[in-house]
Design a protein around this motif. Structure first.
Motif, short mmCIF file in Angstrom:
data_model
loop_
_atom_site.label_atom_id
_atom_site.label_comp_id
_atom_site.label_asym_id
_atom_site.label_seq_id
_atom_site.Cartn_x
_atom_site.Cartn_y
_atom_site.Cartn_z
N ALA A 1 0.85 -1.16 0.02
CA ALA A 1 0.05 0.03 -0.11
C ALA A 1 0.95 1.30 -0.13
CB ALA A 1 -0.91 0.09 1.24
N ASP B 1 4.00 1.30 -1.59
CA ASP B 1 5.12 1.56 -2.52
C ASP B 1 5.45 2.50 -3.16
OD1 ASP B 1 5.75 -1.15 -2.06
OD2 ASP B 1 4.56 -2.15 -3.47
N ARG C 1 -5.34 6.17 0.33
CA ARG C 1 -5.78 5.26 -0.39
C ARG C 1 -5.31 5.24 -1.97
NH1 ARG C 1 -10.20 6.22 2.51
NH2 ARG C 1 -10.67 4.78 4.33
N TYR D 1 -4.54 1.36 -5.17
CA TYR D 1 -3.97 0.05 -4.79
C TYR D 1 -5.19 -0.97 -4.31
CZ TYR D 1 -1.53 -3.22 -1.75
OH TYR D 1 -0.94 -4.59 -1.24
N ASN D 2 -4.99 -2.08 -4.55
CA ASN D 2 -5.96 -3.20 -4.29
C ASN D 2 -5.59 -4.13 -3.20
OD1 ASN D 2 -7.56 -5.51 -4.26
ND2 ASN D 2 -8.08 -5.41 -6.44
N HIS E 1 -3.23 -7.14 -3.97
CA HIS E 1 -1.69 -6.41 -3.62
C HIS E 1 -1.05 -6.01 -4.84
CE1 HIS E 1 -1.72 -8.18 0.36
NE2 HIS E 1 -2.09 -9.31 -0.12
N GLN E 2 -1.91 -5.27 -5.68
CA GLN E 2 -1.51 -4.76 -6.93
C GLN E 2 -1.84 -3.31 -7.11
OE1 GLN E 2 -3.19 -7.62 -9.74
NE2 GLN E 2 -1.19 -8.37 -10.40
N TRP E 3 -1.37 -2.50 -7.81
CA TRP E 3 -1.57 -1.28 -8.19
C TRP E 3 -1.94 -1.06 -9.58
CZ3 TRP E 3 -1.31 3.39 -5.28
CH2 TRP E 3 -0.70 3.16 -3.99
N GLU F 1 2.83 -4.64 -9.87
CA GLU F 1 3.20 -4.50 -8.34
C GLU F 1 4.80 -4.18 -8.43
OE1 GLU F 1 3.12 -8.65 -6.54
OE2 GLU F 1 2.41 -9.07 -8.82
N GLY G 1 -9.39 -1.33 -6.41
CA GLY G 1 -8.23 -0.64 -6.65
C GLY G 1 -8.17 -0.17 -8.19
#
Length: 374
Positions: free
Chosen positions: A51, A53, A94, A117-118, A122-124, A143, A305
Motif C-alpha cells: 500500500a 510502494d 488510499r 491500490y487493491n 496486492h496490486q496497483w 506490483e 483498486g
C-alpha cells in the motif's frame, strides 16, 4: 504516458465495477458529489502489503522526458520535453494523484494520472488522462518487486495489438526513472517508447485542491459542476435489489468533499456513508472534454483498486444527465444518472435503470445534499 486506444482491460474493469454495483454500491454515488476476494491460499496470505510502494513518488519533481514516436519503426524519431510533476496522496492515502506539465517542440502538454491500490490482489493500477485528448486510457495493473515497480496492460498501437509495460526504477530519495515500453510479440522483446528522469524539487506538493480554487476552463460547459465544489451532508435512499422486482429500500447518511484538480479541468469527490444499506466509500473522478463538450465520470472503491469505464454526459438547463449501457444479472440494461442544483446550499441526484431501451425508467437511488457550512 500511455496514449494508445482504450484496451480490453477496460471491459474487465467494467464487469468488476458492475458486480460491485449489484451488491450495493451503485455508481450513482459517484455522480452525486460526490473492493471480495475468494478464499486466500497460503501464498496469497503471505503476500506483502504494497500500500505504500508509491510513497517515494509524493512531492514536486522536475522531469526530463524522451519520447520515441514509433518504437517499432526503428527510425529513432523522438521528441524531448521538460516540465514539472506534482504527486499528492488523496482519499486518506488510499490513492495518489499525479499532475504533469511539460513543454517541448510541439508545445505545452499536461497529463493526469490516478494510482489505486487493491489490498486483495496486492496490486496497483494507473489510469491516465491527456489534456489534448482527455479520454481515459491506461488500465495498467501490476506490483513492486525488489524495489522496481512494473504495471502492464494489453492495448493497441497503430491498430496493432501490443502489450504495454510501465516501470519505476533507480529509486532514490531525490530521483527516480519512469519508462514505458511496448511489445508486439507477447513480451519476448520490448521497445522503449517513453523515458522520464525525475529529480525532486520539493518534498510536499502545494495544496491547490481547495474547493474554491480557480478553474482554468474557458468553456462555460466546463463550469457545469462548479456548484458541486465543497463539503456536503448527504441523505441517500437506495433500492436494495434493482432489476429483481424488489421494493425494499434502505438509507445511507454521510459526507462528500469535492475539490478541483488538474487546473480546473477535473474534480475529485471523496464520499463516505453509513446506514442500513451498509458502509460505502467512493472516490469519484470527473473531468471535462473540451473537444466534445462532454463530462466524464469514473469511480473507485477501496477493495477493487481500479477505475472502471467512465460514464459520459452533458448538462442542459441546469440538469446533468449521463447514460450508459451495463450488464447486470446477465442482462444488458440502460443506466441514467442525473444531478441538479436546487439552491446554492442544496442539490439532488438520482440513478435509474431501463430494461426496455429507455421507454420506461425505474429509479433506484435518490440522494439529497445540504452544504456543510462549518
Amino acid at each position: 504516458m500511455l496514449e494508445t486506444k482504450t484496451s480490453p482491460v477496460g471491459k474487465l474493469i467494467r464487469i468488476v465495477a458492475i458486480a460491485f454495483l449489484i451488491v450495493g454500491c451503485q455508481l450513482q454515488l459517484v455522480l452525486s458529489f460526490p473492493f471480495q476476494a475468494g478464499a486466500a491460499g497460503s501464498e496469497q496470505a503471505a503476500a506483502r502489503d504494497g500500500a505504500h510502494d508509491f510513497d517515494f513518488d509524493i512531492g514536486v519533481w522536475h522531469t526530463h522526458i524522451h519520447r520515441v514516436l514509433d518504437p517499432f519503426s526503428g527510425s529513432g524519431e523522438s521528441i524531448d520535453l521538460d516540465g514539472t510533476v506534482t504527486v499528492r496522496p488523496v482519499w486518506g492515502g488510499r490513492a495518489q494523484l499525479e499532475e504533469i506539465e511539460a513543454d517541448g517542440p510541439k508545445g505545452h502538454w499536461e497529463g493526469l494520472s490516478v494510482f489505486l491500490y487493491n489490498p486483495q490482489s496486492h496490486q496497483w493500477s494507473q489510469s491516465f488522462l491527456n489534456s489534448k485528448t482527455p479520454v481515459l486510457s491506461g488500465g495498467l495493473v501490476g506490483e513492486f518487486r525488489d524495489g522496481r515497480g512494473e504495471l502492464y496492460a494489453h492495448d493497441t498501437f497503430h491498430d496493432r495489438s501490443i502489450f504495454v509495460r510501465a516501470a519505476w526504477s533507480e529509486i532514490t530519495p531525490n530521483s527516480h526513472r519512469y519508462t514505458e515500453s511496448y511489445s508486439n510479440d507477447g513480451g519476448k522483446t520490448w521497445f522503449m517508447s517513453f523515458d522520464a528522469h525525475k529529480t525532486r524539487e520539493k518534498d510536499s506538493p502545494p495544496s491547490d485542491m481547495a474547493a474554491g480554487a480557480e478553474s482554468m476552463s474557458a468553456d462555460s460547459d466546463g463550469h457545469a459542476f462548479d456548484f458541486d465544489l465543497g463539503t456536503w451532508h448527504s441523505r441517500s435512499s437506495r433500492l436494495m435489489h434493482p432489476v429483481t422486482g424488489s421494493t425494499t429500500w434502505a438509507d445511507l447518511e454521510g459526507q462528500t468533499v469535492v475539490h478541483r484538480v488538474w487546473g480546473g479541468r477535473a474534480n475529485l469527490a471523496e464520499y463516505v456513508g453509513d446506514g442500513p444499506a451498509g458502509h460505502v466509500q467512493l472516490l469519484a473522478l470527473r473531468w471535462f472534454n473540451p473537444n466534445t463538450h462532454e463530462w466524464n465520470l469514473d469511480f473507485a472503491t477501496p477493495n477493487v483498486g481500479t477505475l472502471g469505464e467512465p460514464g459520459v454526459g452533458q448538462c442542459k438547463n441546469g440538469r446533468c444527465e449521463f447514460h450508459d449501457q451495463e450488464e447486470i444479472n446477465g442482462r444488458y440494461i440502460w443506466v441514467r444518472f442525473s444531478i441538479w442544483k436546487i439552491s446554492n446550499d442544496s442539490a439532488q441526484s438520482e440513478q435509474a435503470f431501463s430494461e426496455d431501451g429507455g421507454k420506461t425508467w425505474k429509479t433506484n437511488w435518490i440522494n439529497k445534499y445540504a452544504r456543510d457550512k462549518q
